[in-house]
Design a protein around this motif. Structure first.
Motif, PDB file in Angstrom:
ATOM      1  N   THR A 196       0.825  -1.208   0.000  1.00 64.91           N
ATOM      2  CA  THR A 196       0.000   0.000   0.000  1.00 64.91           C
ATOM      3  C   THR A 196       0.859   1.258   0.000  1.00 64.91           C
ATOM      4  O   THR A 196       0.332   2.373  -0.066  1.00 64.91           O
ATOM      5  N   LYS A 293     -13.472  -1.181  -2.947  1.00 65.83           N
ATOM      6  CA  LYS A 293     -12.084  -1.380  -3.420  1.00 65.83           C
ATOM      7  C   LYS A 293     -11.496  -0.046  -3.868  1.00 65.83           C
ATOM      8  O   LYS A 293     -12.205   0.813  -4.391  1.00 65.83           O
ATOM      9  N   GLU A 294     -10.226   0.083  -3.664  1.00 66.29           N
ATOM     10  CA  GLU A 294      -9.482   1.263  -4.098  1.00 66.29           C
ATOM     11  C   GLU A 294      -8.155   0.806  -4.679  1.00 66.29           C
ATOM     12  O   GLU A 294      -7.461  -0.002  -4.047  1.00 66.29           O
ATOM     13  N   MET A 296      -4.454   0.111  -5.576  1.00 61.73           N
ATOM     14  CA  MET A 296      -3.198   0.233  -4.847  1.00 61.73           C
ATOM     15  C   MET A 296      -2.242   1.109  -5.654  1.00 61.73           C
ATOM     16  O   MET A 296      -2.497   1.388  -6.840  1.00 61.73           O
ATOM     17  N   GLU A 301       1.412  -2.348  -7.785  1.00 60.89           N
ATOM     18  CA  GLU A 301       0.542  -3.263  -8.532  1.00 60.89           C
ATOM     19  C   GLU A 301       1.335  -3.983  -9.622  1.00 60.89           C
ATOM     20  O   GLU A 301       1.162  -5.189  -9.852  1.00 60.89           O
ATOM     21  N   GLU A 330      -8.815   3.479   4.296  1.00 66.55           N
ATOM     22  CA  GLU A 330      -8.245   3.588   2.941  1.00 66.55           C
ATOM     23  C   GLU A 330      -7.424   2.350   2.598  1.00 66.55           C
ATOM     24  O   GLU A 330      -7.551   1.796   1.501  1.00 66.55           O
ATOM     25  N   LYS A 331      -6.626   1.903   3.537  1.00 63.08           N
ATOM     26  CA  LYS A 331      -5.794   0.732   3.274  1.00 63.08           C
ATOM     27  C   LYS A 331      -6.631  -0.535   3.170  1.00 63.08           C
ATOM     28  O   LYS A 331      -6.319  -1.436   2.386  1.00 63.08           O
ATOM     29  N   ARG A 333      -9.522  -0.743   1.828  1.00 62.22           N
ATOM     30  CA  ARG A 333     -10.037  -0.769   0.450  1.00 62.22           C
ATOM     31  C   ARG A 333      -8.956  -1.241  -0.524  1.00 62.22           C
ATOM     32  O   ARG A 333      -9.246  -1.942  -1.496  1.00 62.22           O
ATOM     33  N   MET A 334      -7.702  -0.850  -0.261  1.00 62.76           N
ATOM     34  CA  MET A 334      -6.598  -1.323  -1.111  1.00 62.76           C
ATOM     35  C   MET A 334      -6.391  -2.824  -0.949  1.00 62.76           C
ATOM     36  O   MET A 334      -6.137  -3.532  -1.941  1.00 62.76           O
ATOM     37  N   TYR A 335      -6.506  -3.326   0.279  1.00 56.02           N
ATOM     38  CA  TYR A 335      -6.351  -4.760   0.502  1.00 56.02           C
ATOM     39  C   TYR A 335      -7.457  -5.546  -0.201  1.00 56.02           C
ATOM     40  O   TYR A 335      -7.218  -6.638  -0.727  1.00 56.02           O
ATOM     41  N   TYR A 337      -8.797  -4.630  -2.963  1.00 57.03           N
ATOM     42  CA  TYR A 337      -8.372  -4.579  -4.369  1.00 57.03           C
ATOM     43  C   TYR A 337      -7.317  -5.653  -4.640  1.00 57.03           C
ATOM     44  O   TYR A 337      -7.370  -6.366  -5.646  1.00 57.03           O
TER      45      TYR A 337
END
Length: 442
Positions: A196, A293-294, A296, A301, A330-331, A333-335, A337
């Motif tokens: 992240t 999802k957001e 990374m 990526e 926020e993180k 949502r990245m996880y 993704y």
């Protein structure tokens, strides 16, 4: 006729004196015949000279040809002899370079700065070939969270962390290749916290890069790792030959623990695990209900896809893991993704932040630095959860009692002794509210 005409004119005057007028004509005719004979003699001489000259030229040509032929043979002989000398010199040069590089490599291994990262890597290189069943790759959440001696002692799993502080995701694929040289793990575990992070945050301090490159053995894979991690071509030589950085450590060469690293292989009694008895209380943040999802960071990526492609191509088994921490929305949502990408390749993403109760984690007592890393109490709980999970779902074999694993038994015994002392220290710190002072993030 040139010179002959002048002679005739002088002869006329002479004949006038000697023969008188009456005999001039006869004398002159006689003189002319004499001159003609003289001319023929001159012509004969010139002809003879021409013939002799040609002969001398032919002889000289033959001599020149013979000289050139002999000279060519001599030059060929000298060139062959010089060729032999050049080959010998080349072999001597190669031998010198091999010896020089070996000495350079050995000295560099010895004077690399001591620390837990060096101990972890030299410990990995010292493990017997094909004895490590699980390899854990990632940043600092790896080695304090999962007590590998405990994983061995209670589950018979020989696991080893190949991790460094703020380890950049770009290193993961190359570290797998490094591991594959000496071990054939049944499972690779990748800690995902650094995926992240923005790349600029990881490259503003090149110590995070050197944590990997300066702890690898010299090899072509190490060169490739440096090329991938160091963008500035003009700085790469200081990574290829890291003695440029550590040359001031030359005084440490006499220390026994440094000399033991001459091959960059020195057994680690705790199998890469680092126990801490600090306490930094914090509160858990539940983000398990967040499903959005957001994306990374773009570069991370790319690194993730490269790693997944490599694992799939090499048919390697892997588990992607997120260790317990104080979560952020926020993180999370990245996880989510990341989990989707990883699932597309058929691998599992295990978020231990969804299992606080099963782990039995207490955020008030089990962390050493306010949610960043676990102390000895938290490590014991996380390790037991993961050991049971790996034994049940991935079928990692129990190697206890097998020959060649005696050092793992010793590691477990040492861990038990150190854990008892750490628990006493942690209890005292909690009672006295003697909490950790935060330093640089790892």
């Amino acid at each position: 006729m040139g010179r002959y005409g002048d002679s005739v004119e002088k002869g006329d005057k002479k004949m006038q004196g000697q023969c008188g007028k009456s005999g001039i004509r006869r004398c002159r005719e006689s003189m002319e015949r004499g001159m003609e004979d003289a001319g023929n003699v001159w012509k004969g001489e010139w002809k003879m000279q021409g013939q002799c000259g040609k002969k001398r030229e032919e002889d000289a040509g033959n001599v020149g040809t013979a000289w050139k032929r002999e000279r060519g043979r001599w030059v060929d002989s000298v060139e062959k002899e010089n060729g032999k000398m050049t080959w010998k010199q080349a072999m001597k040069s190669v031998l010198f370079m091999v010896i020089f590089l070996y000495i350079l490599m050995t000295v560099t291994y010895i004077i690399r700065t001591n620390g837990d990262v060096k101990d972890r890597f030299t410990g990995f290189y010292a493990e017997k070939k094909d004895t490590v069943e699980v390899v854990m790759i990632g940043s600092s959440p790896v080695y304090p969270y999962y007590a590998t001696p405990l994983m061995w002692g209670e589950y018979g799993i020989a696991a080893y962390p190949v991790s460094s502080n703020l380890q950049r995701p770009v290193a993961a694929t190359y570290l797998v290749e490094e591991v594959q040289k000496t071990q054939k793990p049944k499972l690779y575990i990748f800690e995902m916290r650094m995926y992240t992070a923005r790349e600029t945050d990881l490259t503003n301090n090149m110590a995070y890069t050197r944590g990997v490159t300066d702890n690898m053995k010299y090899s072509w894979n190490r060169v490739r790792t440096i090329n991938a991690m160091v963008d500035d071509r003009w700085q790469r030589h200081t990574y290829y030959f890291d003695i440029f950085k550590y040359h001031s450590n030359w005084k440490t060469m006499v220390l026994p623990e440094q000399l033991a690293c001459f091959r960059y292989e020195k057994a680690d009694s705790q199998k890469g695990y680092v126990m801490t008895d600090e306490v930094g209380p914090c509160e858990a943040v539940d983000t398990s209900q967040i499903a959005e999802k957001e994306p990374m960071p773009e570069y991370q990526e790319e690194c993730l896809y490269k790693l997944l492609d490599y694992l799939k191509r090499e048919d390697l088994q892997a588990l992607f893991l997120l260790s317990p921490t104080v979560m952020e929305e926020e993180k999370q949502r990245m996880y989510n993704y990341m989990e989707e990408i990883i699932g597309e390749y058929g691998y599992e993403f295990l978020n231990l932040n969804d299992h606080y109760e099963e782990i039995g984690l207490d955020f008030a007592t089990d962390f050493s630095d306010y949610g960043g890393h676990t102390n000895a109490l938290g490590a014991e709980k996380c390790t037991r959860f993961l050991g049971e999970y790996l034994s049940g779902k991935y079928g990692i074999a129990d190697r206890r009692g097998q020959a060649g694993y005696e050092s793992w038994d010793a590691a477990y015994g040492q861990w038990q002794e150190e854990l008892a002392l750490a628990k006493e220290t942690i209890a005292r710190r909690i009672e006295e509210e003697d909490f950790a002072v935060l330093g640089e993030e790892e």
